[in-house]
Structures are given as C-alpha cells and as structure tokens.
Design an enzyme around this catalytic site. Structure first.
Site, PDB file in Angstrom:
ATOM      1  CD  GLU A  99      36.178  22.637  39.548  1.00  0.00           C
ATOM      2  OE1 GLU A  99      37.367  22.928  39.765  1.00  0.00           O
ATOM      3  OE2 GLU A  99      35.518  21.889  40.277  1.00  0.00           O
ATOM      4  CD  GLU A 126      38.209  17.945  42.019  1.00  0.00           C
ATOM      5  OE1 GLU A 126      38.941  17.646  41.063  1.00  0.00           O
ATOM      6  OE2 GLU A 126      37.691  19.079  42.141  1.00  0.00           O
ATOM      7  CD  GLU A 156      41.023  23.005  37.100  1.00  0.00           C
ATOM      8  OE1 GLU A 156      39.851  22.980  37.509  1.00  0.00           O
ATOM      9  OE2 GLU A 156      41.974  22.518  37.753  1.00  0.00           O
ATOM     10  CB  ALA A 175      43.512  25.688  37.702  1.00  0.00           C
TER      11      ALA A 175
HETATM   12  N1  B3K Z   1      38.241  22.059  42.259  1.00  0.00           N
HETATM   13  C1  B3K Z   1      39.460  22.802  42.492  1.00  0.00           C
HETATM   14  C2  B3K Z   1      40.014  22.615  43.844  1.00  0.00           C
HETATM   15  C3  B3K Z   1      39.447  23.529  44.865  1.00  0.00           C
HETATM   16  C4  B3K Z   1      40.204  23.450  46.154  1.00  0.00           C
HETATM   17  C5  B3K Z   1      39.540  24.218  47.207  1.00  0.00           C
HETATM   18  N2  B3K Z   1      40.275  24.265  48.454  1.00  0.00           N
HETATM   19  C6  B3K Z   1      40.501  22.489  41.491  1.00  0.00           C
HETATM   20  C7  B3K Z   1      40.358  21.201  40.776  1.00  0.00           C
HETATM   21  O1  B3K Z   1      40.415  20.136  41.344  1.00  0.00           O
HETATM   22  O2  B3K Z   1      40.157  21.219  39.601  1.00  0.00           O
HETATM   23 ZN    ZN Z   2      39.451  19.019  39.901  1.00  0.00          ZN
END
Ligand code: B3K
Ligand code: ZN
Length: 882
Positions: free
Chosen positions: A265, A321, A299, A263
């Site tokens: 965000e 993250e 998210e 997913a």
């Molecule tokens: N921030 C996105 C991940 C994006 C990946 C791009 N290749 C999902 C998450 O970690 O919430």
């Molecule tokens: Zn994330």
C-alpha cells in the site's frame, strides 16, 4: 537471533522532518543520496544522545553532518547500524551509499524484477536502501528524484505528485516526486521500467479529480480493466461507508512479477504482485477476479487505515491489517454475495488460522515479542484481527462503530498509534466499556465455547449455559487466561423452523428473532421465557465470534437447520457439521479396517438442495463442498492422513453416484448458459459457474463416458479460465490418462508465454492426489517455466504440493518432508521470507502420529543444522522444535 519485546518500546530520540532522496540507477549498482532534515524529539529531554541510524547491506561512500564531511573516526559503522553524535538540536545528515538491486534475490528493499526496478520496504526494507530511522513512528515528508537510462526505464515513479523532470545528455533522464503527506519509511516506493499504463479518472465526493493509473508490462495492457473498475468501486465505497476521501492528485498501481506477497500500500504508488492485479476472462478464474477486486480494495483502503493513521511499532500491525481486512471483507460482501463471502472467510479462518493458533507460532493479535517481524504477517494478525474488529462492530452496532472510526481517523490523522488508541476511540464514541474485550488482543489461542441447554416445560423457560475456556499457547498457560467477551448471535427455532421471539428473564418485551448475547464469564447462563415448546437453537449466527463452539446436535437436527435456519451462514454451517459427523464416522471405520458406510442422511440433505431451484446457486455450491482435508486435520486430535483422505474420497464417490441425476441436470443447465453467454465477472455468473464446476468434479468421479465427453467439450469450447481450469483439474485427477496428458500439453503450449496461467498449470498438477505426487512435482521443477527465484512459482508448485496435496506430502516414508526441507534450505539463502513461509506445514508436526512426528522433526532439525540460517527461518524452526 535476538528477541524484540513490546515492553521495551521507547519513543525515537530524533525525528526526521524532511527526507530528500536521489537515486541513480545503473545496471551494476545504484547510488542513493539521502538528505535527512532532523531534530531532537521535543517530547524528550534537551540533551543530545547519539543518533543510531538503521542500515544493512549498504556501502557507505560519503557522510556529512550539517555540510561537514565526516571521517571514519566521527562515526561507528556495523553491519546493521551507523552511529554518530549530533551537536545541535536541529541538524542535517547527508549520506551517499552504493547498493546492488540487480543481485537482490530476497525481494526486499530495492530490487529488479523482469528488467524493472521496484521496491518493497515494509516492514524493514528501507534500511537496505539508505541509512535511516526505519521505524513506523518516524514520519517524514519525502522528495525523491530518480534518474536512469531513458530507453530502458522510460517510466520513473515514486510517491506523491510529479513535480519536475528532465533529460541529461548521456541518454539518461530524471523525474522528481514530492509526497506532502508525512509517512514512515515502510511506505516509500520507487519504480523504474518500460511500462504501459491504463489511465482513468475518479471524481471524489468533494469534486476533486484524481488521475488513476495502472502500470504493467506492455503485453499485459489488456488485463487491467477489472482492477481499474475495482479501484473506482473501492474509492466510492470508502467515501460512502467510511467517509474517507482520497487525498493526492494521482493514484498509481504497478504490477510486478516477482513479489513476496500480494501487494503493498505505498502512499500513492501501490505495488502489486501481477497475480493480484491482472485479470481477464481468458486467463484468470472467477476466484482470481474476486481476489483482484479484494486486494485492490484492501491496498486502497490502507490509504486511511495504515497510511494517514499508521502503527506506532510493529507489535501494532493488526491495527492496520486487521482493520483493513475487516474493511475489504465488508466491501467484497457488498459487491458480491455477503453470505458466500462470510462462508469462505470462515472456512479459511477455521482451517488455517485455527491451525496457527494451535501451533508453535501461535501469538496474540497484538504480539508482545518477535525475532523477525516478517514472520508476523500472519493469519492471526490479518484474519483473526479482522474478526476482532467484526466483534467490536457487532457489540457497538453499525452506527456507533462508524462514529468510532470517524473519531479514530480524526483524532489520529498524521499519527503513529496503537491498538489501544483504536479501542479508545471506539469506547469514546459509543460509551461502551471495552476493557475486558481487549483480552482478544493479548491472549492467544482459539477459545472453546461449550453450550448446554435445559428446557423447563412447566415454567416455559429455556436456558442456555455457556462454558468458555482457552487452551495453552506458547508463553501462556491455560490457567492464566481470563474469560473473553464473546458475542453470540443466536435464534431459537420452533417446530416449523421459524424464529421465536426472544425475551430473557427480567426483560420487559420480546425482541425479534435474532439477537446477540454477550458471554463474559467462564460459565454463564441465559434463560429465555415464554417458550411454549422445546426449541432448536441456532448458535453463533454469521460466526459472530472466532471460537470453537460445541453443542450436542444430532444429525436430524442439523438437517432441520440446513433447511430452515433464517441465517444463511448457519444453514451452511449445519451442513458442514453434518458432514463432519458423517466423515468422522467414516474415518473411524477406515481406521478399524471396516467396510465404509455413508450415512444416507447426507445424501438426502444434498439431494434436497440440488433439487431446490429457488436457492442461490453459489450457496448450493458451497453446501456441496465437503469440509476439506486440512480442516478435518485441524479438528482431529491425532490426524490420520490416509483415513481422512480415504473417508472423504469415499464420501465424494458415493455422493457422485447417488446424486448423479440431479448433478448432471444442474451441470448441463448451467453449462448451457455458459456456452451461450459471454463471460461476465459478476456475482450471479460466479454463482452459476461455481455450481456447474463443483457438479462436474463430482460427476467425473463416476467415470462415465458422457461425463468425460462433457469435460472435454467444456475444456475446448469455453471462453474463460474458470471453466477451462476446472475441466483440466477434473482430467488431471481422473484415471483417463491419455486425455489428461493431451489436455496438459495443449494447455502448456497455448499459455507458455503467460506466467500467471502457467502458475495455475503447475498448481493443478501439484495438488493432484493420485499416487506418485512427489515424483510429478520433482519433474515439474525441471520445467523451463519453473524457477525458485519467482515466489509465485514456488507457491504454485511447492506450496500447493505441501499445503493441498496432503496424502502425497505426508507420504509415510517421509519423502515429502525431505523434499520440502531441501527446498527451504535452498530458499533460505535466496529469499528468507519465502523460505520461512514455505516451512509452515512442517511446523504442524504435533498433529500427526508418532512416526510422522519423528520424520517431520528430523527435517526441522536438519534445516536447523544446515548452516547459516536467516532470522526468518531460524525463528520458525527453533520455535517449532521448542
Ligand atoms: N502491508 C503489506 C504487507 C507487507 C508484508 C511485509 N513482509 C500488504 C498488505 O497487507 O496490504
Ligand atoms: Zn494490508
């Protein structure tokens, strides 16, 4: 491909204050008009360097600077950049481009999925939509107008709040959205399609009413309630635990079928893989329900940890993250069983992240170089990053950690910052110096922590000596690595299994039964006083640091800890260590061609657990699960695939036979409750079904007719996917060929229109370790429900085969490797991100014996020579062969 270095970071020459976008969606192209209100970065000198905008796969139709049309001599265009010369400190750039979402198979930028338009911009997808400063430290307000055919795309969405909409005379309509919060382009989103939604409300802590909407394709409208409940719980939890309130009037989630990961965000408009949002009893397992809850939370939590405060550059990815995984893990622990959540996270980390840390792509939590940023959405950034945050939490304590996170959010709201900024906020709020601790961000590899004990009966002292080291990783020699700060939570058990009071030499008073020692030196001893008898240490409780701890426990001591340790995680851990010792002994016997003989202590330890009706059933289920083949591989110097599989299957078989009675009893009692209680997606029910299902999978190994009958009864009469899929998996791995084929066919017939359920049908078969696995997978690739264009299908069939079916994937003739390389070569052209991820098992070639090594390397070389490689695949393959 070119390497990007953290040390080369420079602040942007220009800023974008406002971004005004117009999208005109058509079936064979899309027009994007962008108006960028820009100015020279005031933090830099007053001169005006050239402006270089990012842009890929764009057809430039028109370009204006301050309303003046530019001709081809006024700018420079390459396949990745557009360069022009501003003449004033403040100016407006207008561009029009044509793009082709309808033929975008990489699923990055604007693309089509099941007839709808959607976007995925993180990390660098926005540059495939329009010319822009596509970097996270350029934050802008956005206004977005979307226009499209009203019948095909009745719903038109973007970030922020809806501000205007209207009809055109040619069957088209439009909507304008305004996002008042400045954001980097990676958080941009657009959706257009024929969608239905479930709507709800959430009243925030300051009494603002927020509209919540989850959009799905009409046939899925009955599968969103669980995600909606999870969203409301997440919003409440973030207010209570982190003091974070939602900020827009509306929060939307959209489910799409073709998505590269779980997913995304995007501000106010999260886009989800349908597998991470749809869940109901009949179609999604307990694990899927828990995954939906966790991803919805993850998210949503990004709204603060990622969106309001974002990353300065992609080297800081773990800033958002690692922190957000840490936050979602705490949320899931609060919603379900905290100990079980910790066990599952640690098992996952040790199997997969430790393998990454030991492989060719190993990198620090804050990397200092990359070729393709998409390759750095890794277990290290996410899972190890979360462990680093967890250690800060352990060292500071709950209260100071909260002060630190409050300070971080307050100090950096609206900014793009670094991991150092985060740590600084934690230091400033707590007064604790984290200088040495920060080595966790810069040094890669999994530290080893060897522990030795010495008991002095005369002096009544007990000394623990810790020796830490960290193996070499790409670009970092072992001798260059400096000692980490390793928080070791521990207790000392007396002969009754109770925690002794703990007083270190030099301390005035003893503390309660569990405490945290900070190991900061390469070798360091701690002496406890007033210890009247030799204790048994319980080390690294709760897995307080992501290290490989070793202590010379014997099997009787491990059995004692399994029963008595006051720390639930360490009771499980003792069981795992006991199993590892027993399995390694069997692996040795297998390799020497000896008769396998299972240590009966494992049988009796598990019998004790099964007979104790007072234990949490989820814990019993976790403790019955032997360490997986992938974990046994990770902890081997040279992994012997066949011996590992043979030994583990032998142990399972022996346990099933020896423990038939208690397993059968627990199974029947739990199945009886399942039979008479409607499905509920809550912890206590997850626990009951977990034990029921692991019991069934053991029981079937005996091949007894009453077990087959019970499996068929469960398969046919259950009301939920958890029981149905387990029964199916048990049949698929059983020798009962007729029943297996019949169940597989019935399942496919019943669920043929549900793509997510068909994914599970593919996975169950891909993971079956019966001989002939590759041929089965190849046949399934021809199934009408399979397509390489859908990432979920690729993961369900090919990913499950290479990642979970180790005996078949590692077939000695190299056929599994050849098959995987073939798929990677095809996917490289179709979807580089998926190709690069699928490749991971081949990168682990150093773990295996010389014959398999040669076969795996040959396939990597074949991929390298196969033609034009994407940066994604090139980076992973070339680093694996280096
Ligand atoms: N921030 C996105 C991940 C994006 C990946 C791009 N290749 C999902 C998450 O970690 O919430
Ligand atoms: Zn994330």
């Amino acid at each position: 491909s070119k390497t990007i270095y953290l040390k080369d970071y420079q602040a942007p020459d220009y800023l974008i204050d406002e971004t005004h976008l117009t999208f005109e969606l058509f079936e064979d192209h899309t027009l994007v008009h962008a108006q960028l209100v820009m100015r020279r970065n005031p933090a830099l000198s007053a001169d005006l360097p050239v402006l270089t905008l990012d842009g890929q796969q764009l057809e430039l139709l028109e370009l204006k600077l301050d309303d003046r049309a530019l001709s081809a001599t006024d700018y420079t265009l390459t396949d990745s950049h557009l360069t022009l010369q501003p003449t004033q400190a403040s100016f407006v750039v207008d561009s029009s481009v044509r793009i082709h979402p309808e033929s975008n198979t990489a699923l990055e930028g604007l693309y089509k999925s099941s007839g709808m338009f959607c976007t995925q911009c993180e990390a660098e997808g926005f540059r495939k939509i329009t010319y822009y400063l596509d970097r996270p430290d350029v934050m802008s307000s956005f206004t977005t107008t979307v226009s499209g055919d009203k019948q095909k795309y009745p719903i038109l969405l973007s970030n922020g709040n809806p501000v205007a909409s209207g009809q055109e005379d040619d069957g088209r309509h439009w909507a304008t959205w305004e996002d008042p919060f400045k954001k980097p382009a990676y958080l941009f989103a657009l959706v257009a399609g024929d969608l239905w939604c479930v709507e709800d409300k959430f009243t925030t802590v300051s009494s603002r009413e927020v509209t919540l909407r989850i959009y799905v394709e009409p046939e899925n409208i009955d599968k969103v309630q669980h995600a909606m409940d999870s969203l409301k719980k997440s919003m409440k939890w973030d207010e209570e635990v982190y003091g974070r309130e939602y900020d827009l009037d509306i929060f939307m989630i959209v489910a799409v079928n073709d998505f590269n990961m779980g997913a995304m965000e995007n501000k106010g408009l999260n886009i989800f893989n349908s597998s991470a949002v749809l869940a109901r009893a009949e179609t999604a397992t307990d694990a899927a329900h828990q995954r939906v809850e966790a991803i919805v939370a993850h998210e949503y939590f990004h709204n603060w940890s990622g969106n309001r405060v974002t990353c300065r550059d992609w080297f800081q990815l773990s800033l958002k993250e690692g922190f957000t995984v840490f936050r979602d893990a705490a949320f899931s622990a609060d919603m379900n069983s905290a100990t079980v959540k910790r066990i599952q996270d640690v098992a996952y980390l040790r199997t997969h992240q430790f393998a990454e840390d030991a492989g060719p792509m190993a990198h620090p939590v804050r990397p200092d170089a990359y070729m393709e940023i998409s390759n750095f959405y890794t277990l290290t950034i996410y899972e190890k990053g979360s462990e680093v945050l967890r250690m800060i939490h352990t060292l500071l304590g709950e209260e100071a950690f909260r002060k630190g996170s409050d300070l971080y959010f307050e100090r950096h709201d609206g900014q793009a910052v670094t991991c150092d900024d985060f740590v600084k906020a934690m230091e400033d709020a707590s007064g604790i110096d984290l200088t040495q601790f920060k080595r966790w961000y810069t040094q890669s590899g999994t530290p080893r922590l060897a522990v030795a004990e010495r008991y002095d009966a005369a002096a009544k002292t007990y000394t623990l000596t810790f020796i830490q080291s960290c193996p070499a990783t790409p670009g970092q020699r072992e001798s260059d690595k400096l000692p980490f700060v390793i928080p070791v939570e521990l207790g000392l058990l007396d002969a009754q299994g109770d925690d002794l009071p703990l007083r270190l030499q030099g301390e005035a008073a003893a503390a309660a039964g569990s405490r945290v020692l900070s190991v900061t030196e390469a070798q360091q001893s701690f002496t406890f006083v007033d210890i009247a008898e030799k204790p048994l240490p319980s080390l690294l409780r709760g897995f307080s640091a992501p290290v490989k701890l070793s202590f010379p426990y014997d099997r009787d001591q491990l059995m004692f800890l399994m029963q008595h340790d006051s720390d639930g995680f360490n009771r499980w851990e003792a069981g795992q260590q006991l199993s590892v010792q027993v399995l390694q002994e069997l692996i040795g016997q297998h390799q020497r061609g000896e008769t396998l003989e299972l240590d009966q202590r494992l049988v009796s330890a598990l019998r004790t657990l099964l007979q104790d009706g007072s234990l949490d059933q989820a814990m019993v289920a976790e403790m019955l699960s032997l360490p997986g083949e992938a974990y046994l591989t990770e902890i081997s110097d040279v992994a012997d695939v066949d011996a590992i599989h043979g030994a583990r299957e032998f142990a399972r078989q022996q346990l099933a036979e020896a423990l038939f009675e208690p397993l059968w009893q627990r199974y029947q009692a739990n199945r009886e409750v399942s039979r008479t209680t409607p499905y509920v997606a809550e912890a206590e029910h997850f626990a009951r079904r977990a034990l029921q299902n692991i019991a069934l999978s053991y029981l079937m190994l005996t091949g007894k007719p009453e077990v087959l009958a019970a499996t068929l009864e469960q398969y046919e009469a259950c009301d939920n996917m958890t029981e149905r899929l387990t029964a199916l998996a048990v049949l698929v791995n059983s020798p009962f060929e007729a029943e297996r084929s019949k169940a597989l066919a019935a399942f496919a017939e019943h669920f043929k229109d549900n793509a997510l359920v068909m994914d599970q049908w593919f996975s169950v078969q891909a993971a079956s370790t019966l001989p002939g696995g590759l041929a089965r997978v190849q046949a399934l690739m021809e199934h009408p429900a399979f397509t390489l264009k859908n990432p979920n299908k690729v993961r369900a069939l090919i990913g499950a085969f290479a990642g979970q079916n180790l005996v078949n994937f590692h077939a000695a003739d190299g056929s599994g490797y050849r098959f995987l390389a073939d798929q990677v070569i095809v996917l490289n052209a179709l979807n580089p991100q998926i190709a690069s991820r699928l490749l991971a098992p081949l990168t682990r070639w150093r773990k295996y014996g010389s014959e398999r090594q040669a076969l795996m390397k040959a396939e990597l070389e074949r991929i390298l020579a196969s033609g034009e490689l994407s940066a994604d695949v090139y980076e992973v393959v070339s680093k694996s062969l280096a």
